[in-house]
Every structure is written in structure tokens, then in C-alpha cells.
Design a protein around this motif. Structure first.
Motif, mmCIF file in Angstrom:
data_model
loop_
_atom_site.group_PDB
_atom_site.id
_atom_site.type_symbol
_atom_site.label_atom_id
_atom_site.label_comp_id
_atom_site.label_asym_id
_atom_site.label_seq_id
_atom_site.Cartn_x
_atom_site.Cartn_y
_atom_site.Cartn_z
ATOM 1 N N LEU A 111 -2.081 -6.462 3.890
ATOM 2 C CA LEU A 111 -1.315 -7.403 3.755
ATOM 3 C C LEU A 111 -2.178 -7.867 5.208
ATOM 4 C CD1 LEU A 111 2.157 -6.284 2.922
ATOM 5 C CD2 LEU A 111 1.386 -8.578 2.484
ATOM 6 N N LEU A 112 -2.799 -6.684 5.824
ATOM 7 C CA LEU A 112 -3.284 -6.608 7.317
ATOM 8 C C LEU A 112 -4.416 -7.570 7.263
ATOM 9 C CD1 LEU A 112 -2.984 -3.289 8.887
ATOM 10 C CD2 LEU A 112 -1.875 -5.306 10.089
ATOM 11 N N ALA A 113 -5.229 -7.419 6.472
ATOM 12 C CA ALA A 113 -6.339 -8.473 6.379
ATOM 13 C C ALA A 113 -6.000 -10.467 5.710
ATOM 14 C CB ALA A 113 -6.785 -7.756 4.884
ATOM 15 N N LEU A 114 -5.106 -10.229 5.321
ATOM 16 C CA LEU A 114 -4.494 -11.332 5.310
ATOM 17 C C LEU A 114 -3.661 -12.187 5.742
ATOM 18 C CD1 LEU A 114 -3.690 -13.482 2.776
ATOM 19 C CD2 LEU A 114 -1.577 -12.403 1.987
ATOM 20 N N GLY A 169 -12.941 6.066 -3.523
ATOM 21 C CA GLY A 169 -12.926 6.859 -4.291
ATOM 22 C C GLY A 169 -12.095 8.540 -4.602
ATOM 23 N N ALA A 170 -11.874 8.307 -3.432
ATOM 24 C CA ALA A 170 -10.511 9.486 -3.521
ATOM 25 C C ALA A 170 -9.370 9.546 -3.818
ATOM 26 C CB ALA A 170 -11.146 10.675 -1.912
ATOM 27 N N PHE A 171 -8.447 8.024 -3.597
ATOM 28 C CA PHE A 171 -7.250 7.896 -3.468
ATOM 29 C C PHE A 171 -7.044 6.320 -4.580
ATOM 30 C CE2 PHE A 171 -8.964 6.357 0.667
ATOM 31 C CZ PHE A 171 -8.183 5.187 1.067
ATOM 32 N N VAL A 172 -7.751 6.588 -5.318
ATOM 33 C CA VAL A 172 -7.554 5.265 -6.092
ATOM 34 C C VAL A 172 -7.274 5.966 -7.583
ATOM 35 C CG1 VAL A 172 -8.832 3.174 -7.468
ATOM 36 C CG2 VAL A 172 -9.750 3.254 -5.330
ATOM 37 N N SER A 197 0.599 2.570 -0.909
ATOM 38 C CA SER A 197 1.109 2.111 0.388
ATOM 39 C C SER A 197 -0.538 2.028 1.681
ATOM 40 C CB SER A 197 1.880 3.307 1.590
ATOM 41 O OG SER A 197 2.490 3.053 2.897
ATOM 42 N N VAL A 198 -1.078 2.700 1.916
ATOM 43 C CA VAL A 198 -2.091 2.429 2.484
ATOM 44 C C VAL A 198 -2.510 1.497 1.841
ATOM 45 C CG1 VAL A 198 -4.787 3.108 2.707
ATOM 46 C CG2 VAL A 198 -2.599 4.735 3.057
ATOM 47 N N TRP A 199 -3.166 1.203 0.837
ATOM 48 C CA TRP A 199 -3.840 -0.322 -0.091
ATOM 49 C C TRP A 199 -2.839 -1.396 0.373
ATOM 50 C CZ3 TRP A 199 -8.285 -0.210 -1.201
ATOM 51 C CH2 TRP A 199 -9.544 0.665 -1.990
#
Length: 245
Positions: A127-130, A86-89, A120-122
Motif C-alpha cells: 500500500l505504501l508503494a501504491l 523467504g523468511a516471512f513468506v 501486515s508487513v506485506w
């Protein structure tokens, strides 16, 4: 261990002006997650390129990344204030204000992740999850098979393998390079060190920053909670991997 959320016991990398103060932004679990994930990604890329016996470590590093990403999903809800999702959405309006340099008084883009940094974080997390997911079902038709390969069709496994070894790998490398480039840009052009706070956890705030900004909780209790969550995530990953046995 730091005593409390906003403690100033962290190492001081630069002198703090008298009119400024320190705020605990990145709790220890977030910092450990960040650097461990970075090391595992770099090592997994290297072991993939080396191949051969190093492939065993490529799989192990993938399992570590799986556990770390699972932990981050939980910590994004239960962690310190600035580590929570919630702090970086940010919405399009906040991103547009940031890009134009027209931030509002209530915008605190310089504390946690900025709108551009959050993208960048998202992107990296998704992509790491994929990459992890495709690796779990991949089959190079030589000697390496993901533990969950037997649960998918041959066609899907082939597509996952192709993505994992080609597109996914290079897109991930590109994002890592962009991430490092952004850190260097902020350091050299804007004179903002983004690395130091991720090492000791604190950011130096100017005197005109509101005094009621919440610090991230970083106590012995929260660190034990994080340790327990990661242990549970690691056990879950071990169980998933065992399904392929």
C-alpha cells in the motif's frame, strides 16, 4: 558496531535467563529502515493534513519513502536471514496453524515475523508503494503536481489523485493503527515485547529452541553494503524525480 551476526553486544533491555540465549534477528539496516519509514509515513500524513507550505515536505517525504521501499526490495534478497522475504513468506497451512495455536516443532513463528505479522508487513509495503506511485503522477489542479504527471493521461492522473488523497490515505492510516494495536496486544496480552528487538536487534530464545537457528549477518561489511544500496536507490529516485523537470 556489532562484531558479528549473533553478537550479544546489543543493549540488554531485560535480564537474560541462564538457560536462554540471544540471537541477532534484525540487522542494523533493517532496524534503520523500519524506524525511518515509520517516521516518514507519520510526517507525510501530518504534512498532507497541514497543507500549504508543508506540501513541499510532503513531496520530499514521499521521495524518501520511495527510496526506502526500493532499498527494502533489494534488502529482502541480500539482507540478513530474518529480513529476507523467504523468511516471512508463509502458505495458508502455516497461517492456519498459527491462528489455531497448533504450530509444529519446525515452525519458528516467534523468531522473525509471524504468519499474521508477515501479512501486515506485506500489506503495508504494497500500500505504501501504491501511495508513492499515485503521488508521483497526482495533480490537485491547484499548485501541486507529481513529477511524473506529464507521462500519464489526465483521466489517469485524476484517478490517482483521488485515490492518493482519499482512499489510499485512510487505508494506510488504518493499517498503521492496526499495526500499532497488534504490537500493544502482544505486549499486554501475550507479554511479548516486539519493539525492543527492533531497537537492539536481538531476541531472547528459550533453552528448548534449536541451537542451529541462523542469525542475521550484521557486520561492518553488510552495513556498508546496505549503505551503498540505499545510496544507489536514493540516486535512482532523484533521477526519476528529475524526469518531471
Amino acid at each position: 558496531m556489532a562484531k558479528s551476526a549473533g553478537a550479544s553486544s546489543a543493549p540488554h533491555d531485560t535480564p537474560t535467563p541462564a538457560a536462554a540465549r540471544r540471537l541477532r534477528v534484525w540487522d542494523l539496516p533493517t532496524r534503520l529502515f523500519h524506524w525511518t519509514l515509520a517516521a516518514s509515513v507519520i510526517a507525510s500524513i501530518v504534512t498532507a493534513k497541514v497543507g500549504g507550505n508543508a506540501t513541499v515536505w510532503h513531496f520530499r517525504l514521499g521521495y524518501l519513502a520511495f527510496a526506502l521501499l526500493s532499498f527494502r526490495l533489494l534488502w529482502g534478497v541480500m539482507g540478513g536471514h530474518w529480513s529476507r522475504f523467504g523468511a516471512f513468506v508463509y502458505g495458508p497451512g502455516a497461517l492456519w496453524r498459527y491462528l489455531r495455536g497448533a504450530s509444529r516443532a519446525e515452525d519458528r513463528f516467534d523468531i522473525g515475523h509471524s504468519p499474521l505479522g508477515s501479512l501486515s508487513v506485506w500489506a503495508l509495503l504494497l500500500l505504501l508503494a501504491l501511495q508513492v506511485a499515485t503521488g508521483l503522477v497526482a495533480d490537485d489542479e491547484i499548485a501541486n503536481v507529481g513529477p511524473l504527471n506529464r507521462f500519464v493521461s489526465g483521466a489517469l492522473a485524476s484517478q490517482a489523485t483521488g485515490y492518493h488523497k482519499a482512499i489510499g490515505q485512510w487505508v494506510l492510516i488504518g493499517l498503521v493503527v492496526l499495526h500499532v494495536g497488534a504490537v500493544l496486544f502482544y505486549l499486554l496480552h501475550k507479554r511479548r515485547n516486539l519493539v525492543a528487538p527492533m531497537l537492539h536487534g536481538d531476541k531472547v530464545l528459550e533453552s528448548d529452541v534449536p541451537a542451529d537457528l541462523p542469525p542475521s549477518r550484521d557486520t561492518a561489511a553488510t552495513r556498508l553494503l546496505a549503505l551503498g544500496l540505499f545510496a544507489a536507490c536514493a540516486a535512482g529516485v532523484a533521477w526519476v524525480v528529475s524526469l518531471g523537470g
